[in-house]
Design a protein around this motif. Sequence first.
Motif, PDB file in Angstrom:
ATOM      1  N   THR A   1      49.247  56.687  24.283  1.00 51.18           N
ATOM      2  CA  THR A   1      50.680  56.817  24.535  1.00 51.18           C
ATOM      3  C   THR A   1      50.955  58.049  25.398  1.00 51.18           C
ATOM      4  OG1 THR A   1      51.053  58.095  22.516  1.00 51.18           O
ATOM      5  CG2 THR A   1      51.280  55.699  22.359  1.00 51.18           C
TER       6      THR A   1
ATOM      7  N   LYS B   1      54.449  60.577  27.322  1.00 57.70           N
ATOM      8  CA  LYS B   1      55.880  60.864  27.465  1.00 57.70           C
ATOM      9  C   LYS B   1      56.395  60.141  28.702  1.00 57.70           C
ATOM     10  CE  LYS B   1      55.331  65.318  27.585  1.00 57.70           C
ATOM     11  NZ  LYS B   1      55.628  66.778  27.701  1.00 57.70           N
TER      12      LYS B   1
ATOM     13  N   LEU C   1      64.310  59.436  26.609  1.00 58.00           N
ATOM     14  CA  LEU C   1      63.022  60.096  26.661  1.00 58.00           C
ATOM     15  C   LEU C   1      62.160  59.573  25.502  1.00 58.00           C
ATOM     16  CD1 LEU C   1      61.130  62.266  27.832  1.00 58.00           C
ATOM     17  CD2 LEU C   1      62.180  63.888  26.241  1.00 58.00           C
ATOM     18  N   GLU C   2      61.053  58.926  25.861  1.00 56.76           N
ATOM     19  CA  GLU C   2      60.126  58.386  24.861  1.00 56.76           C
ATOM     20  C   GLU C   2      58.891  59.275  24.794  1.00 56.76           C
ATOM     21  OE1 GLU C   2      60.517  55.236  23.296  1.00 56.76           O
ATOM     22  OE2 GLU C   2      62.351  54.610  24.319  1.00 56.76           O
ATOM     23  N   THR C   3      58.393  59.507  23.606  1.00 56.20           N
ATOM     24  CA  THR C   3      57.190  60.329  23.452  1.00 56.20           C
ATOM     25  C   THR C   3      55.955  59.498  23.125  1.00 56.20           C
ATOM     26  OG1 THR C   3      57.731  60.706  21.127  1.00 56.20           O
ATOM     27  CG2 THR C   3      58.510  62.344  22.724  1.00 56.20           C
ATOM     28  N   ASP C   4      56.158  58.214  22.868  1.00 54.61           N
ATOM     29  CA  ASP C   4      55.019  57.361  22.507  1.00 54.61           C
ATOM     30  C   ASP C   4      55.037  56.053  23.295  1.00 54.61           C
ATOM     31  OD1 ASP C   4      57.247  56.316  21.319  1.00 54.61           O
ATOM     32  OD2 ASP C   4      56.338  56.043  19.330  1.00 54.61           O
TER      33      ASP C   4
ATOM     34  N   GLU D   1      53.920  60.525  32.318  1.00 54.91           N
ATOM     35  CA  GLU D   1      52.677  61.285  32.463  1.00 54.91           C
ATOM     36  C   GLU D   1      51.606  60.534  33.245  1.00 54.91           C
ATOM     37  OE1 GLU D   1      51.748  64.087  28.908  1.00 54.91           O
ATOM     38  OE2 GLU D   1      52.627  62.256  28.035  1.00 54.91           O
TER      39      GLU D   1
ATOM     40  N   GLU E   1      61.291  66.833  29.495  1.00 53.55           N
ATOM     41  CA  GLU E   1      62.206  66.969  28.354  1.00 53.55           C
ATOM     42  C   GLU E   1      63.606  67.376  28.795  1.00 53.55           C
ATOM     43  OE1 GLU E   1      58.061  67.391  26.833  1.00 53.55           O
ATOM     44  OE2 GLU E   1      59.178  68.138  28.567  1.00 53.55           O
TER      45      GLU E   1
END
Length: 358
Positions: A7, A9, A21-24, A138, A336
Amino acid sequence: MSDLPKTMKALVAYAKGDYRLETDFPVPECGEDDIIIKTEACGICAGDLKCQHGAAMFWGDEKEAPWVKPPFIPGHEFLGHIVKLGANVNNFSLGERITADQIVPCGECRFCRSGRYWMCQPHSIFGFQGTNNGGMAEYVRYPKTSVISRVPEDLPLDKALLIEPYGCSKHAVDRAQIGNEDVVVISGAGTLGLGMITYARMKNPARLISLDMADNRLEKAKEFGADLTLNPGKEDVVQKVLDLTDGYGCDIYIEATGHPSSVIQGLKMIRKLGRFVEFSVFGEPTTADWSIIGDRKELDLLGSHLSPYCYPFVIENISNGNLKTDGVVSSMFPLEEWETAFKYASGKHGDFKVAIKF
């Protein structure tokens, strides 16, 4: 680096105004013909802002079907280093620093088959459809038909981020076919307009004029090669150009503001048999007297789209300093802080180009 995380960002667009904003978010899978890069940075384009704000040209309306295909990751002005290669990719190596044209051509339509890939009929562009996610994440996948260019490792990031916009600037100026006897007016001195100014300077026109409503942008245009800068908010620029040309008007007018008033202004100040290049993306329709184009002035009216075959020249000439870049990329933010980055990208704080840096 062959084993990537599962996963990452990413900024993900689910609907107009619904960006999260997704972190996974899943890291893209690498097919046999694909390349995966770890993103270094991604510039924010005016098109990204208009899309986020819900412009009909992206999301559709009662007249037009939507062009975007959510959920998708925005961003088409990005570059990075190769971290994974598909089994069939043999002309690139792990660790290379690369970027790609913003369009991913299909390779099969009549435009692609004739070498005019930038007008590819399916028209899939990074950062607007989930099948080709963009650089506000990323990791990014470059499909087989991506038009990839290598980026020198020693090219500073603030300069490398201008490859895509300056590629678009070059194509617009090339469409104008500038000669050394031409009086050229470029309306708009944002990032794209500045790219046009510094490239048009290399064409050595008789006079290069920059128009903008912001004096700080006009100062930068002067620094980048404009002979004369004019502010339409402070003076009658149409009359000024007519006075400078014995009443005839400019030979070439390049519209790079995206505002309807700039179109009307250009039609007034361009001479008969002049060449008008329309570059911008508009947020609203423009109404013009088309008899000016035909019966009164017999103008050449040309569009400009994307940056075909422009990256190699732009990379070389940004690197050697022929294309000026100082101070254009003015702010970088972490992912972020994407909301702040988008606000700065609107220009309200005086910025030219804003980017998200990883």
